[in-house]
Write an enzyme that holds these catalytic residues in place. Structure first.
Site, PDB file in Angstrom:
ATOM      1  N   GLU A  86      -3.516   3.087  13.224  1.00 20.71           N
ATOM      2  CA  GLU A  86      -4.056   1.762  12.964  1.00 20.71           C
ATOM      3  C   GLU A  86      -3.835   0.805  14.132  1.00 20.71           C
ATOM      4  OE1 GLU A  86      -2.909   2.228   8.278  1.00 20.71           O
ATOM      5  OE2 GLU A  86      -3.961   0.415   8.878  1.00 20.71           O
ATOM      6  N   ASP A 110      -8.272  -1.700   0.233  1.00 19.15           N
ATOM      7  CA  ASP A 110      -7.296  -1.097   1.126  1.00 19.15           C
ATOM      8  C   ASP A 110      -5.920  -1.673   0.770  1.00 19.15           C
ATOM      9  OD1 ASP A 110      -7.636  -0.116   4.610  1.00 19.15           O
ATOM     10  OD2 ASP A 110      -6.021   0.254   3.182  1.00 19.15           O
TER      11      ASP A 110
HETATM   12  C1  GLC Z   1      -3.954   1.962   5.257  1.00 19.57           C
HETATM   13  C2  GLC Z   1      -5.310   2.332   5.803  1.00 19.57           C
HETATM   14  C3  GLC Z   1      -6.136   3.181   4.874  1.00 19.57           C
HETATM   15  C4  GLC Z   1      -5.225   4.037   3.998  1.00 19.57           C
HETATM   16  C5  GLC Z   1      -4.418   3.104   3.117  1.00 19.57           C
HETATM   17  C6  GLC Z   1      -3.429   3.842   2.214  1.00 19.57           C
HETATM   18  O1  GLC Z   1      -3.598   0.686   5.669  1.00 19.57           O
HETATM   19  O2  GLC Z   1      -6.146   1.289   6.288  1.00 19.57           O
HETATM   20  O3  GLC Z   1      -7.011   3.991   5.678  1.00 19.57           O
HETATM   21  O4  GLC Z   1      -6.004   4.914   3.202  1.00 19.57           O
HETATM   22  O5  GLC Z   1      -3.717   2.115   3.871  1.00 19.57           O
HETATM   23  O6  GLC Z   1      -2.432   4.451   2.991  1.00 19.57           O
END
Ligand code: GLC
Length: 613
Positions: free
Chosen positions: A497, A301
């Site tokens: 988030e 991530d």
């Molecule tokens: C974010 C998320 C993830 C996403 C990634 C790229 O923090 O946790 O779901 O795909 O970053 O944006």
């Protein structure tokens, strides 16, 4: 440090010229031959790659990261992403395609001409692009109980993504949200694994029958594993459950995704019994790649490896731990030179085996060959006209209709289109941003006219008869007993988030409570439409409402909500999550707690004649 090597094409031209003078035929390298099997092409390419080129393929950077545009070629960067809301300016389908092509042409100028794979969070449509179709968030799709519909949504989204360039979406989220206080509950299809498992159908929509098929894009099963089960619903928290529970609740959707051939898996920020997922070799390598047989590639991530030690930034130890645990591509996404230097040193010192590097490259390159990126590296602009197309918006309206859950109805619904005087209130009655939620145009989303679409109020005005008087007042002021009914569209403002974590409960906000107070004081029959990413604590207010419709986060096509309000669609949605009576979180089917509305609850209209009543 960058390599100053002439690109593959220059070498081929020079070799061709020399060969012509010598009368010798020169074959294209095997990896460039599309008639060869992907594995043969991978083998040939791997043999030709330097260590630095292999490390570059494992590096994903944000589109805004390159200090020098040529770094993508100089460092052999394997992937670029748009973080949430990271868009070209102006934000149009054409500028996206131009941006993508420019990055790709730079990548193709590298020594071996390996194309990048470009990832975006197309999590409810191609939601970064203004004008794209915004579909209901997953929690609404879970309420629809229609995996085939969800597959169609995946296909439509893949077309809009393809037309603008990107090859990869970081979707679907297969999290099983067990505590509604979690800020990502709306990214879940619901509280039971079966809903996420069934809706892995979206992967087939994204990836098509073949990855090199028309408008196919790579899908991502995320976030592996247990992100929806953290204690207290804390985002990026700790999932403190037994392995038996982890396998029973959170693993089935990933098993289904692997069976469907999902091309990538994204690791969760969260921990399992205090062990960070990003350095968990047992779960990533032994379970996901070994036991489940996942043959695609694992991506971290965003700055996910930075969080392993709980300190800001990433260290050699975190690079080593994540790559050795089985992470194949690291979403760095900014300090790529530091990442490359640290990983190179780990390999050269023997702390990360070259076999791990080769395995990661094999997984990544296999997907690039299967996607056809070497043959068709540029945006397929044949699909650019699908962005926000009437067909896709019609599909989204169908999805909105099917995602509506009628929780209470004392008979006021369905409304008559010939109603004489209708009062419409609430902060989300005329707000595309609120009805779309987070991950819309920007990472967090925003209230207001963020992208073209139909608000609930616009849908109502388009539906009622010419004789109907519709009065709109956000806070409910001006209502009196002369109205036949009032519709209050309330709920949550956008978030994403951890910004959406609500550890102290899920009550309605003061603005909505004040609006509702004005409406109930008038004595007018009241229909409440709740636009939210999850069940909210409405138990104390429910007695004052004549009807309650859970709209969840419908996206741009608010007409679908109105279709239900006026009976053009008899509501079919069923709750994907247990609805708490008060602050009972976590509350889930089978846990013995007395809910306000149980998992699966959903009313229909009684049919009288040919119309619902
Ligand atoms: C974010 C998320 C993830 C996403 C990634 C790229 O923090 O946790 O779901 O795909 O970053 O944006």
């Amino acid at each position: 440090m960058p390599r100053l090597c002439p690109p593959r094409r220059t070498i081929a031209l020079l070799a061709g010229a020399l060969a012509l003078t010598a009368g010798v035929a020169v074959a294209e390298p095997a990896y460039a031959d599309p008639t060869r099997p992907a594995q043969a092409r991978v083998d040939d390419l791997l043999r030709r790659m330097t260590l630095d080129e292999k490390l570059g393929q494992m590096t994903q950077i944000e589109r805004s990261a390159p200090a020098d545009g040529q770094d993508i070629a100089a460092y052999g960067i394997g992937s670029i992403l748009s973080g949430g809301g990271s868009t070209p300016t102006p934000n149009t389908p054409e500028t996206w395609a131009d941006m993508y092509d420019a990055f790709q042409r730079t990548a193709l100028s590298s020594r071996l001409g390996i194309p990048i794979i470009y990832g975006v969070d197309a999590v409810h449509g191609h939601n970064n692009v203004r004008g794209a179709t915004i579909f209901p968030h997953n929690i609404g799709l879970g309420a629809a109980r229609d995996p085939r519909l969800v597959e169609r949504i995946g296909r439509a989204t893949a077309e809009e993504v393809t037309g603008t360039g990107p090859d990869w979406t970081f979707a679907p989220c297969l999290c099983v949200a067990r505590d509604d206080r979690w800020g990502r509950t709306y990214e879940s299809f619901g509280e039971v694994p079966g809903l996420a498992t069934a809706n892995t159908s979206i992967i087939t929509g994204f990836q098509g029958r073949r990855l090199d098929g028309p408008a196919s894009i790579l899908a991502t099963a995320k976030h592996f594993i247990g992100d929806g089960g953290t204690t207290g619903g804390t985002d990026q928290g700790d999932t403190q459950i037994s392995e038996r529970e982890l396998r029973a609740i959170h693993l089935p959707p990933f098993q289904a995704a692997v069976r469907r051939g999902v091309g990538s898996v994204m690791v969760s920020y969260s921990s399992w019994n205090a062990a960070k997922l990003h350095s968990n070799r047992y779960l990533i390598t032994d379970l996901l790649k070994g036991e489940l047989g996942f043959s695609g590639f694992v991506v971290s991530d965003w700055q996910g490896i930075d969080k392993i030690d709980g300190q800001p930034g990433f260290t050699a130890a975190e690079v080593r731990a994540s790559v050795n645990a089985g992470v194949d591509m690291v979403m760095v996404p900014f300090e790529y030179k530091k990442f490359l230097a640290l990983l190179r040193a780990e390999v050269q010192e023997g702390r990360v085996p070259l076999s791990r590097i080769d395995d990661a490259n094999r997984r990544i390159l296999t997907k690039k060959f299967e996607l056809g990126l070497f043959e068709k590296p540029l945006a397929d602009r044949r699909y650019i006209g699908t962005v926000g197309s009437p067909e896709h918006r019609a599909l989204a309206r169908e999805a909105v209709r099917k995602s509506q859950v009628l929780l209470k109805n004392d008979g006021v619904l369905p409304l008559s289109k010939d109603v004489r005087k209708l009062f419409v209130a609430g902060k989300s009655a005329d707000d595309i941003g609120n009805q779309s939620g987070g991950w819309t145009i920007t990472w967090q989303g925003a209230s207001g006219d963020v992208t073209p679409g139909t608000t609930v109020l616009e849908g109502i005005r388009a539906t009622v008869s010419a004789r109907t008087e519709v009065v709109h007042s956000i806070d409910g002021s001006g209502i009196d007993g002369g109205f036949d009914a009032a519709v209050a569209v309330i709920g949550e403002k956008p978030y994403a988030e951890f910004f959406g974590d609500r550890p102290h409960g899920l009550s309605l906000d003061a603005e909505d409570v004040a609006t509702l107070g004005r409406l109930t004081a008038s004595g007018v029959p009241l229909v409440v439409v709740l636009v939210s990413g999850r069940p909210l604590d409405v138990g104390a207010h429910l007695g004052d409402w004549d009807a309650l419709l859970a709209a969840f986060l419908p996206g741009t096509e608010g007409q679908g909500v109105v279709d239900v309000l006026f009976g053009d669609h008899n509501p079919t949605g069923r709750l994907p999550s247990t609805w708490a009576a008060f602050d009972q979180q976590p509350i889930n089917a089978g846990d013995g707690k007395q809910a306000l509305f149980p998992y699966g609850h959903g009313l229909r209209y009684r049919l009288t004649g040919d119309r619902p009543r």
